[in-house]
Design an enzyme around this catalytic site. Structure first.
Site, PDB file in Angstrom:
ATOM      1  N   SER A  42      39.056  37.903  40.353  1.00 38.24           N
ATOM      2  CA  SER A  42      39.395  36.759  41.202  1.00 38.24           C
ATOM      3  C   SER A  42      39.147  35.426  40.511  1.00 38.24           C
ATOM      4  O   SER A  42      39.768  34.413  40.859  1.00 38.24           O
ATOM      5  CB  SER A  42      38.588  36.818  42.503  1.00 38.24           C
ATOM      6  OG  SER A  42      37.198  36.858  42.238  1.00 38.24           O
ATOM      7  N   GLY A  79      38.871  41.133  43.182  1.00 35.47           N
ATOM      8  CA  GLY A  79      38.103  42.328  43.499  1.00 35.47           C
ATOM      9  C   GLY A  79      38.045  43.350  42.391  1.00 35.47           C
ATOM     10  O   GLY A  79      37.346  44.362  42.516  1.00 35.47           O
ATOM     11  N   ASN A 107      32.368  41.598  39.448  1.00 34.95           N
ATOM     12  CA  ASN A 107      32.357  42.484  40.610  1.00 34.95           C
ATOM     13  C   ASN A 107      31.500  43.726  40.381  1.00 34.95           C
ATOM     14  O   ASN A 107      30.920  44.261  41.323  1.00 34.95           O
ATOM     15  CB  ASN A 107      33.795  42.877  40.995  1.00 34.95           C
ATOM     16  CG  ASN A 107      34.546  41.709  41.601  1.00 34.95           C
ATOM     17  OD1 ASN A 107      34.071  41.056  42.524  1.00 34.95           O
ATOM     18  ND2 ASN A 107      35.728  41.430  41.070  1.00 34.95           N
ATOM     19  N   ASP A 188      32.049  30.301  49.934  1.00 38.96           N
ATOM     20  CA  ASP A 188      31.329  31.553  49.711  1.00 38.96           C
ATOM     21  C   ASP A 188      30.252  31.423  48.641  1.00 38.96           C
ATOM     22  O   ASP A 188      29.444  32.338  48.432  1.00 38.96           O
ATOM     23  CB  ASP A 188      32.292  32.690  49.358  1.00 38.96           C
ATOM     24  CG  ASP A 188      33.123  32.420  48.099  1.00 38.96           C
ATOM     25  OD1 ASP A 188      32.804  31.463  47.365  1.00 38.96           O
ATOM     26  OD2 ASP A 188      34.088  33.168  47.862  1.00 38.96           O
ATOM     27  N   HIS A 191      33.133  31.632  44.333  1.00 39.25           N
ATOM     28  CA  HIS A 191      34.390  31.285  43.661  1.00 39.25           C
ATOM     29  C   HIS A 191      34.512  29.771  43.469  1.00 39.25           C
ATOM     30  O   HIS A 191      34.278  29.009  44.411  1.00 39.25           O
ATOM     31  CB  HIS A 191      35.580  31.803  44.467  1.00 39.25           C
ATOM     32  CG  HIS A 191      35.632  33.282  44.574  1.00 39.25           C
ATOM     33  ND1 HIS A 191      35.092  33.963  45.645  1.00 39.25           N
ATOM     34  CD2 HIS A 191      36.134  34.224  43.738  1.00 39.25           C
ATOM     35  CE1 HIS A 191      35.261  35.256  45.472  1.00 39.25           C
ATOM     36  NE2 HIS A 191      35.890  35.447  44.313  1.00 39.25           N
TER      37      HIS A 191
END
Length: 219
Positions: A42, A79, A107, A188, A191
């Site tokens: 991502s 992801g 991840n 979040d 990111h």
């Protein structure tokens, strides 16, 4: 006699046409932009951002502003783990990249995947790319201290170890200057926002330009 002269002239014209055609094809090939493919998750895919604010678009603009004729291809999948990147590597290589950035592992860390498995996947990815003589920049990741020192040490060692093993350049931390900075991240806290992407590009840009320069000089 006239017939022989005509045939000789015709043969000469045909040969000249072939040479000019070859030169034209060579010039066209030389003029084609360098294709730089970013294989990642991502963070390279531009999660949560408008298309024109994602990493690959901003990087391409920065490179072009410095005179590089380059197309930066977004091969990031939100992801994705190192296993996912490994699984789709052949498909990505089908895009015939001239150079690559590999940014994977965040991840894996967030999911607490065994660093040994992450290392094995990245090892295979780099082995495949380097065997095909494609210049590659490895973008590293750091593990969160919440996993404990043993996990952090094993995970953080993956990137410098593999960069040394394969003789490829390493950008130690893809999120350098961005991680843990609220003003540079989305809600979040993971990111980068648009300003964060700009900071990421500023940090990695010298490494990318060196990669492209070395490619251009056969290094």
């Amino acid at each position: 006699m006239a017939h022989r002269l005509f045939n000789a002239a015709l043969a000469g014209l045909l040969a000249l046409g072939v040479c000019l055609g070859a030169l034209s094809m060579s010039a066209a090939a030389h003029a084609a932009p360098v294709k730089l493919v970013a294989l990642g998750d991502s963070l390279t895919a531009g999660y949560g951002l408008p298309p024109d604010q994602g990493f690959t678009v901003v990087l391409e603009k920065a490179l072009k502003a410095r005179g590089y004729d380059v197309t930066v291809v977004n091969a990031g999948v939100s992801g994705d783990t190192t296993a996912g990147g490994r699984a789709r590597l052949e498909w990505t290589l089908g895009d015939t990249p001239d150079a690559m950035i590999v940014e994977l592992g965040a991840n894996d860390m967030l999911r607490g995947i065994d660093p040994g498995a992450s290392r094995a996947n990245l090892d295979t990815i780099l082995k495949t790319i380097t065997e095909r003589k494609i210049p590659v920049l490895l973008a590293g990741m750091y593990a969160s201290g919440t996993y404990g020192k043993a996990y952090v040490d094993r995970f953080n060692a993956i990137y410098p170890d593999l960069a040394q093993a394969y003789g490829v350049p390493l950008y130690p931390f893809f999120l350098e200057g961005v991680a843990t900075e609220p003003r540079l991240n989305q809600g979040d806290g993971i990111h980068p926002n648009a300003a964060g992407v700009q900071r990421v590009v500023e940090g990695i840009l010298p490494y990318v330009t060196r990669l492209l320069d070395q490619r251009a000089h056969g290094g």
